[in-house]
Design an enzyme around this catalytic site. Structure first.
Site, PDB file in Angstrom:
ATOM      1  N   CYS A   1       8.865  25.137  -5.417  1.00 29.78           N
ATOM      2  CA  CYS A   1       8.360  23.735  -5.601  1.00 29.78           C
ATOM      3  C   CYS A   1       9.393  22.780  -5.994  1.00 29.78           C
ATOM      4  CB  CYS A   1       7.317  23.826  -6.831  1.00 29.78           C
ATOM      5  SG  CYS A   1       6.579  22.358  -7.433  1.00 29.78           S
TER       6      CYS A   1
ATOM      7  N   CYS B   1       1.599  28.720 -12.200  1.00 25.91           N
ATOM      8  CA  CYS B   1       1.484  27.828 -10.939  1.00 25.91           C
ATOM      9  C   CYS B   1       2.907  28.674 -10.234  1.00 25.91           C
ATOM     10  CB  CYS B   1       1.996  26.478 -10.941  1.00 25.91           C
ATOM     11  SG  CYS B   1       3.589  26.178 -11.822  1.00 25.91           S
TER      12      CYS B   1
ATOM     13  N   CYS C   1      -0.849  22.475 -12.105  1.00 25.23           N
ATOM     14  CA  CYS C   1      -1.301  23.264 -10.845  1.00 25.23           C
ATOM     15  C   CYS C   1      -2.259  24.512 -11.334  1.00 25.23           C
ATOM     16  CB  CYS C   1      -0.297  23.450  -9.794  1.00 25.23           C
ATOM     17  SG  CYS C   1       0.385  22.015  -9.166  1.00 25.23           S
TER      18      CYS C   1
ATOM     19  N   LYS D   1      -4.937  12.409  -3.631  1.00 25.08           N
ATOM     20  CA  LYS D   1      -5.692  13.626  -3.254  1.00 25.08           C
ATOM     21  C   LYS D   1      -7.206  13.497  -3.976  1.00 25.08           C
ATOM     22  CE  LYS D   1      -2.548  16.096  -5.342  1.00 25.08           C
ATOM     23  NZ  LYS D   1      -1.688  17.270  -5.965  1.00 25.08           N
TER      24      LYS D   1
ATOM     25  N   ARG E   1      -9.676  17.871  -0.586  1.00 25.72           N
ATOM     26  CA  ARG E   1      -8.949  19.087  -0.545  1.00 25.72           C
ATOM     27  C   ARG E   1      -9.958  20.246  -0.230  1.00 25.72           C
ATOM     28  NH1 ARG E   1      -3.798  18.920  -2.547  1.00 25.72           N
ATOM     29  NH2 ARG E   1      -2.745  16.701  -2.258  1.00 25.72           N
TER      30      ARG E   1
ATOM     31  N   LYS F   1     -10.482  16.343  -5.064  1.00 25.69           N
ATOM     32  CA  LYS F   1     -10.896  17.583  -5.176  1.00 25.69           C
ATOM     33  C   LYS F   1     -12.195  17.807  -5.719  1.00 25.69           C
ATOM     34  CE  LYS F   1      -6.279  18.975  -6.166  1.00 25.69           C
ATOM     35  NZ  LYS F   1      -5.238  19.463  -7.020  1.00 25.69           N
TER      36      LYS F   1
ATOM     37  N   ARG G   1      -0.345  25.461   3.796  1.00 26.91           N
ATOM     38  CA  ARG G   1      -1.474  26.006   3.073  1.00 26.91           C
ATOM     39  C   ARG G   1      -2.868  26.031   3.956  1.00 26.91           C
ATOM     40  NH1 ARG G   1      -2.294  21.848  -1.822  1.00 26.91           N
ATOM     41  NH2 ARG G   1      -0.468  22.763  -2.852  1.00 26.91           N
TER      42      ARG G   1
ATOM     43  N   CYS H   1       5.832  22.329 -14.535  1.00 21.39           N
ATOM     44  CA  CYS H   1       5.957  21.077 -15.046  1.00 21.39           C
ATOM     45  C   CYS H   1       4.688  20.428 -15.348  1.00 21.39           C
ATOM     46  CB  CYS H   1       6.594  20.135 -13.551  1.00 21.39           C
ATOM     47  SG  CYS H   1       5.264  19.847 -12.427  1.00 21.39           S
TER      48      CYS H   1
HETATM   49 FE1  SRM Z   1      -0.664  21.484  -7.176  1.00 22.45          FE
HETATM   50  C1  SRM Z   1       1.896  19.307  -6.460  1.00 22.45           C
HETATM   51  C2  SRM Z   1       1.320  23.975  -5.705  1.00 22.45           C
HETATM   52  C3  SRM Z   1      -3.353  23.497  -7.433  1.00 22.45           C
HETATM   53  C4  SRM Z   1      -1.921  19.133  -9.454  1.00 22.45           C
HETATM   54  N1  SRM Z   1       1.138  21.733  -6.255  1.00 22.45           N
HETATM   55  C5  SRM Z   1       2.031  20.515  -5.925  1.00 22.45           C
HETATM   56  C6  SRM Z   1       3.041  20.965  -5.049  1.00 22.45           C
HETATM   57  C7  SRM Z   1       2.520  20.640  -3.600  1.00 22.45           C
HETATM   58  C8  SRM Z   1       4.645  20.276  -5.322  1.00 22.45           C
HETATM   59  C9  SRM Z   1       5.017  18.925  -4.562  1.00 22.45           C
HETATM   60  O1  SRM Z   1       3.999  17.932  -4.563  1.00 22.45           O
HETATM   61  O2  SRM Z   1       5.840  19.198  -3.867  1.00 22.45           O
HETATM   62  C10 SRM Z   1       3.048  22.429  -5.286  1.00 22.45           C
HETATM   63  C11 SRM Z   1       3.867  23.238  -4.274  1.00 22.45           C
HETATM   64  C12 SRM Z   1       4.434  24.436  -4.934  1.00 22.45           C
HETATM   65  C13 SRM Z   1       4.728  25.715  -4.031  1.00 22.45           C
HETATM   66  O3  SRM Z   1       6.054  25.921  -3.699  1.00 22.45           O
HETATM   67  O4  SRM Z   1       3.962  26.263  -3.377  1.00 22.45           O
HETATM   68  C14 SRM Z   1       1.753  22.478  -5.810  1.00 22.45           C
HETATM   69  N2  SRM Z   1      -0.986  23.137  -6.717  1.00 22.45           N
HETATM   70  C15 SRM Z   1      -0.068  24.032  -6.332  1.00 22.45           C
HETATM   71  C16 SRM Z   1      -0.778  25.619  -6.110  1.00 22.45           C
HETATM   72  C17 SRM Z   1      -0.057  26.330  -5.187  1.00 22.45           C
HETATM   73  C18 SRM Z   1      -0.587  26.162  -7.493  1.00 22.45           C
HETATM   74  C19 SRM Z   1      -0.772  27.867  -7.553  1.00 22.45           C
HETATM   75  O5  SRM Z   1       0.062  28.355  -8.357  1.00 22.45           O
HETATM   76  O6  SRM Z   1      -1.710  27.999  -7.193  1.00 22.45           O
HETATM   77  C20 SRM Z   1      -2.217  25.149  -5.959  1.00 22.45           C
HETATM   78  C21 SRM Z   1      -2.532  25.138  -4.652  1.00 22.45           C
HETATM   79  C22 SRM Z   1      -4.138  24.389  -4.339  1.00 22.45           C
HETATM   80  C23 SRM Z   1      -4.537  24.354  -3.079  1.00 22.45           C
HETATM   81  O7  SRM Z   1      -4.734  25.592  -2.535  1.00 22.45           O
HETATM   82  O8  SRM Z   1      -5.058  23.573  -2.713  1.00 22.45           O
HETATM   83  C24 SRM Z   1      -2.302  23.816  -6.829  1.00 22.45           C
HETATM   84  N3  SRM Z   1      -2.281  21.319  -8.299  1.00 22.45           N
HETATM   85  C25 SRM Z   1      -3.310  22.208  -8.298  1.00 22.45           C
HETATM   86  C26 SRM Z   1      -4.064  21.974  -9.391  1.00 22.45           C
HETATM   87  C27 SRM Z   1      -5.406  22.808  -9.623  1.00 22.45           C
HETATM   88  C28 SRM Z   1      -6.752  22.503  -8.957  1.00 22.45           C
HETATM   89  O9  SRM Z   1      -6.776  21.768  -8.056  1.00 22.45           O
HETATM   90  O10 SRM Z   1      -7.845  22.950  -9.228  1.00 22.45           O
HETATM   91  C29 SRM Z   1      -3.812  20.660  -9.744  1.00 22.45           C
HETATM   92  C30 SRM Z   1      -4.383  20.093 -11.034  1.00 22.45           C
HETATM   93  C31 SRM Z   1      -5.901  19.329 -10.809  1.00 22.45           C
HETATM   94  C32 SRM Z   1      -5.544  17.771 -10.344  1.00 22.45           C
HETATM   95  O11 SRM Z   1      -5.391  17.668  -9.265  1.00 22.45           O
HETATM   96  O12 SRM Z   1      -5.517  16.978 -11.130  1.00 22.45           O
HETATM   97  C33 SRM Z   1      -2.657  20.433  -9.157  1.00 22.45           C
HETATM   98  N4  SRM Z   1      -0.235  19.520  -7.743  1.00 22.45           N
HETATM   99  C34 SRM Z   1      -0.976  18.876  -8.816  1.00 22.45           C
HETATM  100  C35 SRM Z   1      -0.041  17.638  -8.952  1.00 22.45           C
HETATM  101  C36 SRM Z   1      -0.507  16.306  -9.768  1.00 22.45           C
HETATM  102  C37 SRM Z   1      -1.527  15.437  -9.165  1.00 22.45           C
HETATM  103  C38 SRM Z   1      -2.209  14.493 -10.082  1.00 22.45           C
HETATM  104  O13 SRM Z   1      -2.776  13.503  -9.510  1.00 22.45           O
HETATM  105  O14 SRM Z   1      -1.924  14.424 -11.307  1.00 22.45           O
HETATM  106  C39 SRM Z   1       0.971  17.557  -8.014  1.00 22.45           C
HETATM  107  C40 SRM Z   1       2.023  16.459  -7.823  1.00 22.45           C
HETATM  108  C41 SRM Z   1       1.387  15.264  -6.995  1.00 22.45           C
HETATM  109  O15 SRM Z   1       0.366  15.219  -6.184  1.00 22.45           O
HETATM  110  O16 SRM Z   1       2.298  14.208  -6.827  1.00 22.45           O
HETATM  111  C42 SRM Z   1       0.837  18.849  -7.392  1.00 22.45           C
HETATM  112 FE1  SF4 Z   2       5.123  22.657  -8.821  1.00 25.79          FE
HETATM  113 FE2  SF4 Z   2       4.543  21.520 -11.308  1.00 25.79          FE
HETATM  114 FE3  SF4 Z   2       2.706  22.317  -9.527  1.00 25.79          FE
HETATM  115 FE4  SF4 Z   2       3.896  24.445 -11.171  1.00 25.79          FE
HETATM  116  S1  SF4 Z   2       2.477  22.634 -11.897  1.00 25.79           S
HETATM  117  S2  SF4 Z   2       3.551  24.077  -8.878  1.00 25.79           S
HETATM  118  S3  SF4 Z   2       5.980  23.185 -10.962  1.00 25.79           S
HETATM  119  S4  SF4 Z   2       4.119  20.773  -9.206  1.00 25.79           S
END
Ligand code: SRM
Ligand code: SF4
Length: 577
Positions: free
Chosen positions: A440, A434, A483, A215, A151, A217, A82, A479
């Site tokens: 993922c 997402c 995201c 993390k 981030r 943000k 990323r 899930c």
């Molecule tokens: Fe996310 C984890 C993809 C934005 C909340 N996110 C992941 C992972 C890395 C899975 C993992 O931990 O193994 C995913 C990778 C999937 C893949 O195959 O690419 C993933 N997140 C994404 C992306 C690519 C979704 C998308 O379709 O665009 C976004 C990448 C953002 C970036 O460029 O940095 C993405 N993730 C978000 C957002 C939205 C935002 O940040 O505005 C959220 C919700 C906001 C938040 O953080 O509360 C988000 N991602 C999570 C979480 C839950 C975090 C939490 O504290 O609740 C995880 C799981 C974790 O961290 O354990 C996670």
């Molecule tokens: Fe993966 Fe869940 Fe984030 Fe979708 S919402 S990219 S399934 S961690």
């Protein structure tokens, strides 16, 4: 550090990640050695936690997992990388380098993310170092794109729109630079920078040896647009424009989306507006909000380690006092703000200086060639002739920025030639999914690969009741981690198991109100069956300009979120309709 923090972090057993970070020599671990090991496509477990700080995730192809398991083969490991692109701005040449990298070292596609950046999927271990070097050659990096740090800082798209947007972009870049880890580990491991003499590890003046508990943000927005979902972030900044200039920022803290099914102590939460700071104080405010969370965030339980839970645990008054103490001044009262939408304004816009900007719809952020819509080749052709920038939005779209009036026809022709100029349905325009399967590791259900079909079916239902042009936001995740920020959509779908989702309704179109659980465990047909009568009722009884979610609340289909409720619990559906 106060007694509260002692209670949470000194008396409880720290999470294993804390020991990994502490022993990592400023994020080095044994990553460099692991990259040399040819007998496996993976890295050591502890190192896979550390590569996140370098913007790199180890993954495996989930479509192949069962079959390889049966054949007792190693999982089909590959890596996701990323890029860090604060504010999402790339030049044409940078876009071309990213495109080349996708085709030569990754899976042949670019994935635009909800945080304004690019992800590459499917990079095998031997390609990883060359891929990161190619990113560095394009004057970009992947530092802190993942991991327990601040981030990619996101901001309202397109600094070339107005001077206000330019200033907000500059602020986002400044915050990103200020909060970068000081460790040179990324440079040493990925681009062979010489090790520092004596081998001593660097001090991290802002983060310390164990970085953040989780993390962190940050998003910055320019009203009336909320295209970054400013209430979904640990720290949100809302630009306050007075007399044509930015006077400062309303400060929002404690937003976040992630939760776990069946664990009510985890929940999405919109941030609290805690005051206003002048522009010259914004870096200081960002650093001190980070510092409070660094010292008081829960380091024993990673599911409770985000700022939203620190605020719920210790209280908003406590948080404000602690922040004010550290700042040495108090934030001023927040100014009044009007936000109107959280989506992008797709199509042509003209900036103050006469240049045009074209916001192009990219379905779920996936830049790939489909027979009718050749996005990858089309954007490559455009980047080759386009003297301006390519700007990724937090809605996974791309803005072709700074097109002089005499170049507009050329760009229009290229869009047409690659099938990119056709209209997009009103629901589809406002849809986000997402990544989910197959990359993922946390996905419970499909998202990116399924939402387009669901939207097609829903658009038919909307057309049948005369609502084809009604803008409604719909977001899906595989899930509950959130995201694609599904809990802020008018229609949210959150994966439970393959083919099955929880249906959430009632989030506001402007991204200020969370939705609520409406139906548990619904499949494709049940989703259609639930939404079709609601669309019909909306078509018949809506007020002029009333959004779908506002109607659902007024008509009693769902109970309103009370003004003070900034989080919802995933317990029981709100109402039987
Ligand atoms: Fe996310 C984890 C993809 C934005 C909340 N996110 C992941 C992972 C890395 C899975 C993992 O931990 O193994 C995913 C990778 C999937 C893949 O195959 O690419 C993933 N997140 C994404 C992306 C690519 C979704 C998308 O379709 O665009 C976004 C990448 C953002 C970036 O460029 O940095 C993405 N993730 C978000 C957002 C939205 C935002 O940040 O505005 C959220 C919700 C906001 C938040 O953080 O509360 C988000 N991602 C999570 C979480 C839950 C975090 C939490 O504290 O609740 C995880 C799981 C974790 O961290 O354990 C996670
Ligand atoms: Fe993966 Fe869940 Fe984030 Fe979708 S919402 S990219 S399934 S961690």
């Amino acid at each position: 550090m106060s007694t509260e923090s002692a209670t949470v972090n000194e008396l409880k057993k720290l999470s294993p990640n804390e020991a990994i970070k502490a022993a990592s020599h400023a994020l080095r671990g044994t990553i460099a050695e692991g990259l040399e090991r040819q007998i496996t496509g993976s890295l050591a477990d502890d190192d896979t936690q550390l590569t996140k700080f370098h913007g790199i995730y180890q993954q495996d192809d989930r479509d192949l997992r069962a079959e390889r398991g049966r054949k007792r083969m190693e999982k089909a490991f590959s890596f996701m990388a990323r890029v860090r692109i604060p504010g999402g701005v790339l030049t044409g040449p940078q876009w071309l380098k990213m495109d080349e990298l996708a085709t030569t070292r990754a899976n042949g596609t670019l994935r635009l993310t909800t945080r304004q950046t690019i992800q590459f999927h499917g990079i095998i271990k031997t390609n990883l170092k060359p891929a990161i070097r190619a990113i560095s050659d394009a004057l970009l990096d992947t530092i802190a794109a993942c991991g327990d740090v601040n981030r990619n800082v996101i901001c309202t798209a397109n600094p070339y729109q107005t001077a206000i947007h330019a200033e907000v972009f500059a602020v986002s870049q400044a915050i990103s630079g200020h909060l970068l880890p000081r460790s040179r580990a990324w440079h040493e491991i990925w681009i062979d920078e010489e090790k520092i003499a004596g081998g001593e590890t660097e001090e991290e003046p802002i983060y310390g040896r164990t970085y953040m508990p989780r993390k962190f943000k940050i998003a910055v927005t320019v009203p009336p647009h909320n295209d970054v979902d400013v209430f979904a972030h640990d720290l949100g900044l809302i630009a306050i424009v007075e007399n044509g200039k930015i006077a400062g920022y309303n400060v929002v803290v404690g937003g976040g989306m992630g939760m776990t099914h069946g664990e009510p102590e985890t929940f999405p939460r919109t941030g609290d507006v805690i005051g206003f700071c002048s522009s010259d104080k914004v870096l200081q405010v960002a650093e001190q909000v980070v510092a409070v969370q660094r010292d008081f965030g829960d380091r024993s339980d990673r599911k409770q380690a985000r700022l939203k839970y620190t605020i719920e645990r210790l209280g908003l008054d406590w948080f404000q006092n602690e922040l004010h103490d550290r700042l040495g001044f108090e934030l001023a009262p927040a100014r009044s703000v009007l936000l109107t939408s959280s989506g992008d304004r797709l199509g042509w816009q003209q900036g103050d200086d006469g240049d045009f900007h074209y916001a192009l719809f990219v379905e779920n952020g996936r830049v790939a060639d489909l027979p009718a819509r050749r996005l990858l080749t089309g954007l490559r052709a455009i980047a080759s002739v386009h003297g301006g920038e390519m700007i990724i939005t937090a809605n996974q779209n791309v803005v072709l920025a700074r097109i002089p009036p005499d170049q507009r026809a050329t760009i229009e022709a290229l869009l047409e030639q690659h099938g990119l100029s056709g209209g997009v349905g009103a629901l589809r325009k406002n849809a986000m999914a997402c990544v989910a399967l197959p990359t993922c590791g946390l996905a419970l259900a499909e998202s990116e690969r399924y939402l387009p079909d669901l939207v097609a079916a829903l658009e038919e239902r909307l057309a049948a009741v005369g609502l084809s042009s009604q803008e409604i936001s719909i977001r899906m995740t595989g899930c509950p981690n959130g995201c694609a920020r599904p809990y802020l959509a008018e229609i949210g779908l959150v994966g439970r198991t393959p083919g099955v989702y929880h249906l959430y309704l009632g989030g506001s179109f402007d991204g200020t109100r969370l939705n609520k659980l409406f139906r548990r465990d619904v499949d494709h047909d049940q989703i259609l069956a639930e939404l079709t009568p609601l669309f019909a009722d909306y078509a018949g009884r809506r007020n002029p300009d009333e959004h779908f979610s506002d109607f659902l609340i007024r008509a009693g289909h769902i109970r309103p979120t009370t003004a003070g409720a900034r989080f919802h619990l995933d317990l029981e559906p709100e109402l039987e309709a």
